[in-house]
Design a protein around this motif. Sequence first.
Motif, short mmCIF file in Angstrom:
data_model
loop_
_atom_site.label_atom_id
_atom_site.label_comp_id
_atom_site.label_asym_id
_atom_site.label_seq_id
_atom_site.Cartn_x
_atom_site.Cartn_y
_atom_site.Cartn_z
N ALA A 13 0.81 -1.22 0.00
CA ALA A 13 0.00 0.00 0.00
C ALA A 13 0.84 1.27 0.00
O ALA A 13 0.35 2.34 -0.38
CB ALA A 13 -0.92 0.00 1.22
N PRO A 15 3.34 2.57 -1.88
CA PRO A 15 3.47 3.38 -3.11
C PRO A 15 2.21 4.19 -3.41
O PRO A 15 2.31 5.35 -3.84
CB PRO A 15 3.74 2.33 -4.20
N PHE A 16 1.05 3.60 -3.20
CA PHE A 16 -0.21 4.31 -3.42
C PHE A 16 -0.41 5.40 -2.37
O PHE A 16 -0.93 6.48 -2.67
CB PHE A 16 -1.38 3.33 -3.40
N ARG A 19 1.64 8.41 -3.21
CA ARG A 19 1.15 9.15 -4.37
C ARG A 19 -0.16 9.87 -4.09
O ARG A 19 -0.41 10.95 -4.63
CB ARG A 19 0.95 8.17 -5.53
N HIS A 20 -1.00 9.28 -3.24
CA HIS A 20 -2.31 9.85 -2.94
C HIS A 20 -2.48 9.96 -1.42
O HIS A 20 -2.55 8.93 -0.74
CB HIS A 20 -3.43 9.00 -3.53
N MET A 23 -5.23 7.96 0.30
CA MET A 23 -4.95 6.55 0.52
C MET A 23 -4.06 6.35 1.74
O MET A 23 -4.21 5.37 2.48
CB MET A 23 -4.28 5.95 -0.72
N SER A 60 3.52 12.32 1.65
CA SER A 60 2.63 12.47 0.50
C SER A 60 2.09 13.89 0.39
O SER A 60 1.72 14.33 -0.71
CB SER A 60 1.47 11.48 0.60
N THR A 64 2.37 14.65 -3.46
CA THR A 64 1.13 14.33 -4.15
C THR A 64 0.70 15.46 -5.08
O THR A 64 1.02 16.63 -4.84
CB THR A 64 0.00 14.02 -3.17
N ASP A 66 -2.62 15.49 -5.78
CA ASP A 66 -4.04 15.57 -5.45
C ASP A 66 -4.37 16.91 -4.80
O ASP A 66 -3.49 17.60 -4.25
CB ASP A 66 -4.43 14.44 -4.50
#
Length: 439
Positions: A13, A15-16, A19-20, A23, A60, A64, A66
């Motif tokens: 989990a 890496p996700f 990035r976000h 998450m 992040s 990120t 986002d």
Amino acid sequence: MRDLLIVGIVLAALPFALRHTWMAVMLWTWISVMNPHRLAYGFAATAPIAAVAAGAALLSLVITRDKLRMAWSPPVVALLLFMLWVCLTTLFAVNLDGSSSRLNDVLKIQLMTFVALMALHERKHIEVFVWVIMLSVGYYAFKGGFFTIMTGGAHRVWGPPGGFFEDNNAFAVAVIMVIPLMNYLRLVASSQWLRRGLVVLMLLAAAAALGTQSRGGLVAISAMAMVFWYRSDRKFAAAVVIMIVAVALISFMPGSWEARMSTMQNYEQDASASQRLEAWRTAINIANSRVTGLGFSMYDWATAAIYAPPEVSKIRAAHSIFFAVLGEHGYIGLFLFVLIWWLTFRVAAQTRKQAANRPEAAWVHTLAGMCQVSLVGYLVGGAFLSLSYFDVPYNIMVILVVSQRWLNEHPAQETPAGFSSVQPSQATLPANTTQQVLT
């Protein structure tokens, strides 16, 4: 094997999460609330998994792409003021080392609360967040309910070791708080099998709460049931359903459970109730003497010697979210703490009003109502145990605040000429749920 599975999930989990940010919030919430690493028996049990998740969330924020924006809603401002006051009271704590260590834990939780407020924007974010919270507690609720049924309620149900709700009383309140979230997910589910499964899980959760033999839990679930009934559009049908479930569950419990619950009528003769009253009087004496309270780590013989009634030799816990804050942080701390939840309820009411006539926002209307029910369980049950800094109620505050932000960022659309308005409960909820009694 459990160690490898848990560490593997976290590593997969990361890496996700980097990035976000939203998450990363899910990963942290799962680890913080459920404490899955405590279910392992090897290296994962003591590994700094929560720190890894928190670090990924903070990193992040920088990398990120986002959208990140703080939701400066009134309860968020009150929470910030409360945390600033708690930091100040810790400087004047009688046990500086112990209080500083506890403050560090509380600040970690609240830091991630603010990260969640920044990261959760879309309906997908909010509903995944609800699922993570529900399943993190629901896993133990399923086990506890099944255990209660299989043993006939003969043995007390306890929470998972190492977490906020390890104690049976805390576990009861934690389970009670997620039942309304289960109901929300049931109402918006499109799969009939999923809706049925959530009904079963709700019943098992109620059984687990009763299986804890927590008197505070019984009061909390009773209060929550009353709010469910009050919110129902079909009050007679709701009353019948609630009474049938209550009678079925209570009649299943053994005589020892009934005997323990009956002690609420004679609390003066019950040792546990007497200790609570003594702790509450001690908290009042502390707040009357010290503006900043005594800090987190105040529960020892020295506190009892100075502030407790003469017959008390030691105070082990405040046994109340309100009196805990009062003794630890004084009247100002209690005022800010109560203000957080009063403003949170106000946000929920405003959100329900904003979404009431918007078909596309029916899910927000339903979610805000269920969050209110959940908070009733927390505030009523928490009045009898120390869960002032438990993650889940602050997560529910996050849900309400970001749901209101979603409404503000998605203004209502006018109904085209020639089309009739659709009621919220019929717009985004499954067709058959409009006839349910707990909408």
